[in-house]
Scaffold this active site. Structure first.
Site, short mmCIF file in Angstrom:
data_model
loop_
_atom_site.label_atom_id
_atom_site.label_comp_id
_atom_site.label_asym_id
_atom_site.label_seq_id
_atom_site.Cartn_x
_atom_site.Cartn_y
_atom_site.Cartn_z
N ASN A 86 0.86 -1.18 0.00
CA ASN A 86 0.00 0.00 0.00
C ASN A 86 0.90 1.23 0.00
O ASN A 86 1.90 1.28 0.73
CB ASN A 86 -0.91 -0.01 1.23
N GLY A 92 -3.99 3.70 0.65
CA GLY A 92 -4.48 3.27 1.97
C GLY A 92 -3.36 2.86 2.92
O GLY A 92 -3.57 2.05 3.83
N GLN A 93 -2.18 3.42 2.72
CA GLN A 93 -1.06 3.10 3.61
C GLN A 93 -1.28 3.73 4.97
O GLN A 93 -1.49 4.95 5.07
CB GLN A 93 0.25 3.61 3.00
N HIS A 99 6.51 -1.30 3.68
CA HIS A 99 6.33 -2.70 4.06
C HIS A 99 5.61 -3.45 2.94
O HIS A 99 4.75 -2.90 2.28
CB HIS A 99 5.57 -2.85 5.37
P1 5GP Z 1 -0.80 -0.54 5.77
O1 5GP Z 1 -2.27 -0.19 5.81
O2 5GP Z 1 0.05 0.61 6.23
O3 5GP Z 1 -0.37 -1.11 4.46
O4 5GP Z 1 -0.63 -1.73 6.76
C1 5GP Z 1 -0.13 -1.61 8.06
C2 5GP Z 1 -0.24 -2.97 8.71
O5 5GP Z 1 0.52 -2.94 9.90
C3 5GP Z 1 -1.67 -3.37 9.10
O6 5GP Z 1 -1.99 -4.61 8.46
C4 5GP Z 1 -1.61 -3.50 10.61
O7 5GP Z 1 -2.38 -4.58 11.09
C5 5GP Z 1 -0.12 -3.70 10.88
N1 5GP Z 1 0.33 -3.17 12.15
C6 5GP Z 1 0.09 -1.94 12.65
N2 5GP Z 1 0.68 -1.79 13.84
C7 5GP Z 1 1.31 -2.96 14.10
C8 5GP Z 1 2.12 -3.41 15.20
O8 5GP Z 1 2.37 -2.70 16.20
N3 5GP Z 1 2.60 -4.68 15.12
C9 5GP Z 1 2.35 -5.49 14.06
N4 5GP Z 1 2.88 -6.71 14.09
N5 5GP Z 1 1.62 -5.09 13.00
C10 5GP Z 1 1.10 -3.84 13.03
#
Ligand code: 5GP
Ligand code: ZN
Length: 116
Positions: A86, A92-93, A99
Site C-alpha cells: 500500500n 491506503g497506507q 512494508h
Molecule cells: P498498511 O495499511 O500501512 O499497508 O498496513 C499496516 C499494517 O501494519 C496493518 O496490516 C496492521 O495490522 C499492521 N500493524 C500496525 N501496527 C502494528 C504493530 O504494532 N505490530 C504489528 N505486528 N503489525 C502492526
C-alpha cells in the site's frame, strides 16, 4: 525515526513475532491478520513509502522481492501467495514505513479489489 511503529519494532522497543531478520530487513506477523498467513517484510532503514525510494534503494528493494517468496514458502505458502504494498493516501497506507504484506493460506484468496 523516533515515533515510527516499525522502527520501534526494528529497535526492539515494541514486541513483534519475528519470522526473519538480517542486516537489512525484518519480517514479522501482522498484528491484525487478514488471512491464515499474513506477515510484513520491511527494510530496517526508515523509508516512508515506495514513492520515497531512489536509485540507491534498488538493491534493497530487489532483496525484499527475492526474499518474499522464500519467506512465504517457509510460512507454509507452498502454492502461491499475494504480495501487497500500500502506498500513500490513495493506496491506503496506514503505517508510513515501507512494508510488503505477504498474504496466503490454504484457500485461494478473494478477488483483488472492487472499485465502487
Ligand atoms: P498498511 O495499511 O500501512 O499497508 O498496513 C499496516 C499494517 O501494519 C496493518 O496490516 C496492521 O495490522 C499492521 N500493524 C500496525 N501496527 C502494528 C504493530 O504494532 N505490530 C504489528 N505486528 N503489525 C502492526
Ligand atoms: Zn520507520
Amino acid at each position: 525515526m523516533e515515533d515510527c511503529i516499525f522502527c520501534k519494532i526494528v529497535r526492539g522497543e515494541i514486541p513483534a513475532s519475528k519470522i526473519h531478520e538480517d542486516e537489512d530487513t525484518l519480517a514479522f506477523l501482522d498484528i491484525h491478520p487478514v488471512a491464515p498467513v499474513h506477515f510484513l517484510l520491511i527494510p530496517k532503514q526508515h523509508i516512508e513509502s515506495l514513492s520515497e525510494t531512489d536509485s540507491t534503494h534498488q538493491q534493497l528493494l530487489g532483496k525484499m522481492m527475492w526474499l518474499a517468496p522464500r519467506l512465504a514458502a517457509a510460512q507454509g505458502c507452498q502454492d502461491g501467495f499475494r504480495a501487497i504494498i500500500n502506498n500513500g493516501r490513495i493506496g491506503g497506507q496506514e503505517v508510513p514505513h515501507l512494508h510488503i504484506h505477504i498474504i496466503g493460506g490454504k484457500n485461494r484468496l478473494p478477488a483483488m479489489i472492487r472499485y465502487d
